[in-house]
Scaffold this motif. Structure first.
Motif, PDB file in Angstrom:
ATOM      1  N   GLU A 185       0.810  -1.224   0.000  1.00 20.70           N
ATOM      2  CA  GLU A 185       0.000   0.000   0.000  1.00 20.70           C
ATOM      3  C   GLU A 185       0.838   1.266   0.000  1.00 20.70           C
ATOM      4  N   CYS A 186       2.082   1.161   0.365  1.00 14.85           N
ATOM      5  CA  CYS A 186       2.916   2.361   0.504  1.00 14.85           C
ATOM      6  C   CYS A 186       3.352   2.909  -0.858  1.00 14.85           C
ATOM      7  N   PRO A 187       3.021   4.161  -1.152  1.00 12.24           N
ATOM      8  CA  PRO A 187       3.347   4.746  -2.460  1.00 12.24           C
ATOM      9  C   PRO A 187       4.825   5.034  -2.661  1.00 12.24           C
ATOM     10  N   VAL A 188       5.595   5.019  -1.581  1.00 14.39           N
ATOM     11  CA  VAL A 188       7.024   5.324  -1.705  1.00 14.39           C
ATOM     12  C   VAL A 188       7.907   4.151  -1.278  1.00 14.39           C
ATOM     13  N   ASN A 189       7.294   2.977  -1.175  1.00 18.07           N
ATOM     14  CA  ASN A 189       8.041   1.774  -0.801  1.00 18.07           C
ATOM     15  C   ASN A 189       8.874   1.950   0.465  1.00 18.07           C
ATOM     16  N   ALA A 190       8.276   2.593   1.456  1.00 14.09           N
ATOM     17  CA  ALA A 190       9.008   2.839   2.711  1.00 14.09           C
ATOM     18  C   ALA A 190       8.872   1.680   3.688  1.00 14.09           C
ATOM     19  N   ILE A 191       7.996   0.723   3.368  1.00 10.76           N
ATOM     20  CA  ILE A 191       7.732  -0.374   4.298  1.00 10.76           C
ATOM     21  C   ILE A 191       8.425  -1.652   3.839  1.00 10.76           C
ATOM     22  N   SER A 192       9.070  -2.319   4.779  1.00 10.97           N
ATOM     23  CA  SER A 192       9.718  -3.584   4.455  1.00 10.97           C
ATOM     24  C   SER A 192       9.576  -4.545   5.629  1.00 10.97           C
ATOM     25  N   GLU A 245      -5.489  11.029   1.822  1.00 14.38           N
ATOM     26  CA  GLU A 245      -5.852  11.919   2.930  1.00 14.38           C
ATOM     27  C   GLU A 245      -5.324  11.378   4.253  1.00 14.38           C
ATOM     28  N   ASN A 246      -5.410  10.069   4.401  1.00 10.54           N
ATOM     29  CA  ASN A 246      -4.889   9.421   5.599  1.00 10.54           C
ATOM     30  C   ASN A 246      -3.792   8.446   5.185  1.00 10.54           C
ATOM     31  N   PRO A 247      -2.824   8.210   6.055  1.00 13.51           N
ATOM     32  CA  PRO A 247      -1.749   7.263   5.718  1.00 13.51           C
ATOM     33  C   PRO A 247      -2.314   5.922   5.253  1.00 13.51           C
ATOM     34  N   ALA A 248      -1.917   5.505   4.075  1.00  7.66           N
ATOM     35  CA  ALA A 248      -2.450   4.272   3.482  1.00  7.66           C
ATOM     36  C   ALA A 248      -2.155   3.056   4.351  1.00  7.66           C
ATOM     37  N   CYS A 249      -1.002   3.020   4.955  1.00  8.57           N
ATOM     38  CA  CYS A 249      -0.632   1.855   5.766  1.00  8.57           C
ATOM     39  C   CYS A 249      -1.522   1.742   7.000  1.00  8.57           C
TER      40      CYS A 249
END
Ligand code: SF4
Ligand code: SF4
Length: 62
Positions: A18-25, A46-50
């Motif tokens: 779900e993260c648009p910037v691939n910040a989650i691993s 509007e709200n954090p996707a994660c």
């Protein structure tokens, strides 16, 4: 300010795609957010996707 994932994470993996910037691993015990990459979804949602998809409600403000 980035978001962070607490130890309540169940390792379900729902947040990662779900993260648009691939910040989650996937970390060793819980998923993790790269604080340098997380934009809090500014300009994307509007709200954090994660946070929206996390069933454990374990993604919080750092
Ligand atoms: S708030 Fe948005 S940018 Fe930050 S980790 Fe979650 S999905 Fe990625
Ligand atoms: S959605 Fe929540 S419980 Fe699932 S891996 Fe991500 S932080 Fe962990």
């Amino acid at each position: 300010m980035a978001l962070t994932i607490t130890n309540e994470c169940t390792y379900c993996g729902a947040c990662e795609p779900e993260c648009p910037v691939n910040a989650i691993s996937a970390g060793d015990d819980v998923y993790q957010i790269d604080p340098a990459a997380c934009t809090q979804c500014e300009g994307y949602a509007e709200n954090p996707a994660c946070v929206s998809v996390c069933p454990a409600e374990c993604i919080v403000s750092a």
